[in-house]
Design a protein around this motif. Structure first.
Motif, PDB file in Angstrom:
ATOM      1  N   LEU A   5       0.829  -1.186  -0.050  1.00 47.94           N
ATOM      2  CA  LEU A   5      -0.080   0.097   0.068  1.00 47.94           C
ATOM      3  C   LEU A   5       1.003   1.109   0.030  1.00 47.94           C
ATOM      4  O   LEU A   5       2.002   1.413   0.807  1.00 47.94           O
ATOM      5  N   PHE A   6       0.503   2.171  -0.824  1.00 47.90           N
ATOM      6  CA  PHE A   6       1.397   3.236  -0.861  1.00 47.90           C
ATOM      7  C   PHE A   6       1.417   4.219   0.270  1.00 47.90           C
ATOM      8  O   PHE A   6       0.317   4.224   0.980  1.00 47.90           O
ATOM      9  N   THR A   7       2.350   5.004   0.496  1.00 43.18           N
ATOM     10  CA  THR A   7       2.387   5.926   1.795  1.00 43.18           C
ATOM     11  C   THR A   7       1.669   7.376   1.332  1.00 43.18           C
ATOM     12  O   THR A   7       1.453   7.447   0.443  1.00 43.18           O
ATOM     13  N   ASP A   8       1.704   8.032   2.446  1.00 47.32           N
ATOM     14  CA  ASP A   8       1.050   9.274   2.088  1.00 47.32           C
ATOM     15  C   ASP A   8       1.752  10.271   1.137  1.00 47.32           C
ATOM     16  O   ASP A   8       1.269  11.058   0.374  1.00 47.32           O
ATOM     17  N   TYR A   9       3.067   9.947   1.005  1.00 46.72           N
ATOM     18  CA  TYR A   9       3.771  10.930   0.222  1.00 46.72           C
ATOM     19  C   TYR A   9       3.714  10.265  -1.403  1.00 46.72           C
ATOM     20  O   TYR A   9       4.031  10.990  -2.253  1.00 46.72           O
ATOM     21  N   GLN A  10       3.109   8.982  -1.554  1.00 47.71           N
ATOM     22  CA  GLN A  10       2.942   8.568  -2.913  1.00 47.71           C
ATOM     23  C   GLN A  10       1.458   8.314  -3.344  1.00 47.71           C
ATOM     24  O   GLN A  10       1.211   7.869  -4.268  1.00 47.71           O
ATOM     25  N   THR A  11       0.569   8.995  -2.507  1.00 49.22           N
ATOM     26  CA  THR A  11      -0.819   9.007  -2.885  1.00 49.22           C
ATOM     27  C   THR A  11      -1.348  10.546  -3.144  1.00 49.22           C
ATOM     28  O   THR A  11      -0.772  11.415  -2.560  1.00 49.22           O
ATOM     29  N   LEU A  12      -2.381  10.663  -4.192  1.00 47.87           N
ATOM     30  CA  LEU A  12      -2.851  11.864  -4.411  1.00 47.87           C
ATOM     31  C   LEU A  12      -3.609  12.627  -3.002  1.00 47.87           C
ATOM     32  O   LEU A  12      -4.318  11.757  -2.358  1.00 47.87           O
ATOM     33  N   PRO A  13      -3.406  13.759  -2.829  1.00 45.64           N
ATOM     34  CA  PRO A  13      -4.374  14.397  -1.674  1.00 45.64           C
ATOM     35  C   PRO A  13      -5.758  14.470  -2.030  1.00 45.64           C
ATOM     36  O   PRO A  13      -5.952  14.775  -3.072  1.00 45.64           O
ATOM     37  N   LEU A  62      -0.471  11.281 -22.099  1.00 41.12           N
ATOM     38  CA  LEU A  62      -1.510  11.624 -21.237  1.00 41.12           C
ATOM     39  C   LEU A  62      -2.324  10.350 -20.772  1.00 41.12           C
ATOM     40  O   LEU A  62      -2.970  10.086 -19.570  1.00 41.12           O
ATOM     41  N   ALA A  63      -2.359   9.288 -21.619  1.00 47.71           N
ATOM     42  CA  ALA A  63      -2.931   7.798 -21.025  1.00 47.71           C
ATOM     43  C   ALA A  63      -1.923   7.218 -19.783  1.00 47.71           C
ATOM     44  O   ALA A  63      -2.551   6.849 -18.983  1.00 47.71           O
ATOM     45  N   GLY A  64      -0.596   7.648 -20.059  1.00 44.40           N
ATOM     46  CA  GLY A  64       0.174   7.097 -18.805  1.00 44.40           C
ATOM     47  C   GLY A  64      -0.048   7.896 -17.765  1.00 44.40           C
ATOM     48  O   GLY A  64      -0.112   7.636 -16.383  1.00 44.40           O
ATOM     49  N   LEU A  65      -0.279   9.194 -17.905  1.00 36.82           N
ATOM     50  CA  LEU A  65      -0.815  10.357 -16.690  1.00 36.82           C
ATOM     51  C   LEU A  65      -2.048   9.714 -15.824  1.00 36.82           C
ATOM     52  O   LEU A  65      -1.972   9.824 -15.007  1.00 36.82           O
ATOM     53  N   ALA A  66      -3.156   9.341 -16.985  1.00 38.09           N
ATOM     54  CA  ALA A  66      -4.341   8.926 -16.349  1.00 38.09           C
ATOM     55  C   ALA A  66      -4.147   7.753 -15.531  1.00 38.09           C
ATOM     56  O   ALA A  66      -4.348   7.458 -14.350  1.00 38.09           O
ATOM     57  N   GLY A  67      -2.965   6.939 -15.915  1.00 38.88           N
ATOM     58  CA  GLY A  67      -2.600   5.557 -15.334  1.00 38.88           C
ATOM     59  C   GLY A  67      -1.980   5.940 -13.793  1.00 38.88           C
ATOM     60  O   GLY A  67      -2.353   5.130 -12.974  1.00 38.88           O
ATOM     61  N   VAL A  68      -0.985   6.745 -13.972  1.00 38.32           N
ATOM     62  CA  VAL A  68      -0.252   6.992 -12.686  1.00 38.32           C
ATOM     63  C   VAL A  68      -1.411   7.607 -11.676  1.00 38.32           C
ATOM     64  O   VAL A  68      -1.360   7.722 -10.269  1.00 38.32           O
ATOM     65  N   LEU A  69      -2.293   8.615 -12.114  1.00 41.16           N
ATOM     66  CA  LEU A  69      -3.055   9.327 -10.958  1.00 41.16           C
ATOM     67  C   LEU A  69      -4.059   8.289 -10.636  1.00 41.16           C
ATOM     68  O   LEU A  69      -4.417   8.483  -9.542  1.00 41.16           O
ATOM     69  N   GLU A  70      -4.434   7.226 -11.290  1.00 37.62           N
ATOM     70  CA  GLU A  70      -5.583   6.254 -10.838  1.00 37.62           C
ATOM     71  C   GLU A  70      -4.950   5.266  -9.739  1.00 37.62           C
ATOM     72  O   GLU A  70      -5.387   5.056  -8.663  1.00 37.62           O
ATOM     73  N   GLY A  74      -4.407   3.154  -4.948  1.00 41.58           N
ATOM     74  CA  GLY A  74      -3.415   3.365  -3.750  1.00 41.58           C
ATOM     75  C   GLY A  74      -2.269   2.133  -3.721  1.00 41.58           C
ATOM     76  O   GLY A  74      -1.574   2.095  -2.777  1.00 41.58           O
ATOM     77  N   ARG A  75      -2.501   1.376  -4.512  1.00 37.93           N
ATOM     78  CA  ARG A  75      -1.626   0.213  -4.907  1.00 37.93           C
ATOM     79  C   ARG A  75      -1.711  -0.458  -6.243  1.00 37.93           C
ATOM     80  O   ARG A  75      -2.664  -0.036  -7.051  1.00 37.93           O
ATOM     81  N   MET A  76      -0.928  -1.255  -6.926  1.00 31.93           N
ATOM     82  CA  MET A  76      -1.149  -1.906  -7.828  1.00 31.93           C
ATOM     83  C   MET A  76      -1.815  -3.221  -7.647  1.00 31.93           C
ATOM     84  O   MET A  76      -1.078  -4.078  -6.775  1.00 31.93           O
ATOM     85  N   VAL A  77      -2.889  -3.708  -8.402  1.00 36.23           N
ATOM     86  CA  VAL A  77      -3.383  -4.680  -8.276  1.00 36.23           C
ATOM     87  C   VAL A  77      -3.657  -5.277  -9.965  1.00 36.23           C
ATOM     88  O   VAL A  77      -3.780  -4.749 -10.811  1.00 36.23           O
ATOM     89  N   PRO A  78      -4.114  -6.787  -9.930  1.00 32.28           N
ATOM     90  CA  PRO A  78      -4.420  -7.277 -11.211  1.00 32.28           C
ATOM     91  C   PRO A  78      -5.668  -6.703 -11.900  1.00 32.28           C
ATOM     92  O   PRO A  78      -5.699  -6.757 -13.016  1.00 32.28           O
ATOM     93  N   GLN A  79      -6.673  -5.939 -11.093  1.00 31.14           N
ATOM     94  CA  GLN A  79      -7.904  -5.552 -11.254  1.00 31.14           C
ATOM     95  C   GLN A  79      -7.624  -3.997 -12.030  1.00 31.14           C
ATOM     96  O   GLN A  79      -8.528  -3.258 -12.247  1.00 31.14           O
TER      97      GLN A  79
END
Length: 374
Positions: free
Chosen positions: A196-204, A270-278, A284-289
């Motif tokens: 699970l990402f930390t607070d510094y790694q998640t969007l506010p 821009l597609a990559g930007l959408a991916g990292v923002l999601e 909040g983490r990477m999952v197969p879904q």
């Protein structure tokens, strides 16, 4: 100019009709047909699901109206529409140049993976610089994933529809390998997921007490910047000219391959930007879904918004309504999960079919007789 003609025999007389391309498409028709496409989708969808034994009218009500009338669902609309808008803006820029990136889903996945890689590498670190670095990595990851299709298109004239689409499946396999292998969380209780990402790694969160994060205003900003660039800059004029009149673009000094590279990198980025923002936002983490078909659905958003960045904001909201409403309909009236896909497919069909009436007009042709010819 004629594209299609049809003869109809009636009482001995022959009536001929043909589709004639409009020199200047009607602005009213251009913007009214997306509204008509949504209305037709609701009508046909209600009929289809009624025939299948479901509550057709209830399905339309729950999918298209409940998300708007229920204030608790508004924040869901903001979250769902953000990635759709970002990806669709990138696709629209490419489509304006007659470049058909169909594999935005793959670039979205790789963007999320690139951001996740930075998050895992900086997991024991802290500082406000981590999230911007993740976002930059996501953009570069999306760009990198479209480099091969761009090279094949410009150097070997290989159709980018096929190459971008096939790379989507490669990205999904890469995701599954990383989540089930090197990136698997050893403390995940057997679940395939990263840490699970930390607070510094998640969007506010921009609105306290809600699930609306920084990704939503970023999506609006991306659309506004794209609108300004496409309508007020030389680059925007170049993109439109290369797509609409390649020979005129060459005469004007524009290099088509350079433009193709630019729009494909923008689309992938821009597609990559959408991916990292999601991945740094709702997941909040990477999952197969993680692959959620946003990349494919954004194609509908782009066309429903008439490839206009401001129109894409509205169409992104419309499509997000169908996502949120589909979840509501599953619990309230037992509608199957595939119902949302059916409604979205109908919407794309009607918006594409309506282009015939926007760009062509039906004209009656009076056959020339021998007497009139003489």
């Amino acid at each position: 100019m004629a594209r299609l003609s049809r003869c109809i025999s009636r009482r001995g007389a022959t009536l001929q009709f043909r589709l004639e391309k409009r020199l200047q498409p009607s602005r009213f028709m251009l913007y009214a047909t997306p509204v008509a496409a949504v209305i037709l989708t609701m009508i046909v969808g209600a009929i289809v699901f009624s025939v299948l034994g479901y509550d057709g009218l209830g399905a339309v009500r729950e999918i298209f109206l409940t998300p708007l009338t229920n204030p608790y669902k508004w924040q869901d609309l903001a979250v769902k529409s953000a990635p759709l808008i970002i990806i669709a803006v990138g696709l629209a820029i490419g489509y304006r140049a007659n470049v058909w990136n169909i594999g935005a889903e793959g670039q979205y996945v790789v963007g999320g993976l690139a951001g996740t890689g930075v998050a895992l590498a900086t997991y024991d670190m802290s500082g406000p610089w981590i999230l911007p670095l993740m976002i930059l990595a996501g953009i570069l990851g999306g760009m990198a994933w479209i480099v091969v299709p761009a090279y094949l298109r410009t150097r070997l004239k290989v159709n980018e529809i096929l190459t971008t689409l096939m790379l989507t499946y490669v990205s999904i396999q890469l995701l599954n390998y990383l989540v089930a292998g090197p990136w698997k969380n050893p403390m995940g209780m057997g679940q395939l997921q990263t840490k699970l990402f930390t607070d510094y790694q998640t969007l506010p969160y921009i609105i306290p007490g809600t699930i609306v994060q920084l990704g939503t205003p970023i999506a609006i900003l991306v659309a506004l910047v794209a609108w300004f660039v496409m309508s007020r800059s030389v680059f925007g004029y170049e993109v439109r000219t290369v797509g609409a009149a390649p020979h005129a673009a060459r005469y004007g000094g524009f290099v088509a391959n350079k433009t193709i590279w630019a729009v494909m990198l923008i689309s992938g980025g821009l597609a990559g930007l959408a991916g990292v923002l999601e991945v740094a936002g709702p997941f909040g983490r990477m999952v197969p879904q993680f692959p959620t078909n946003y990349g494919f659905t954004a194609i509908i958003v782009a066309f429903l918004g008439r490839l206009h960045p401001l129109g894409i904001i509205l169409s992104g909201l419309v499509i997000s309504i169908s996502f949120v409403g589909g979840e509501v309909a599953q619990t309230t009236i037992g509608l199957p999960n595939a119902a949302v896909g059916i409604f979205q497919a109908l919407m794309l069909f009607f918006i594409l079919a309506s282009d015939i009436f926007v760009r062509y007009r039906v004209k009656r042709v009076v056959p020339q007789t021998a007497e009139s010819a003489a």
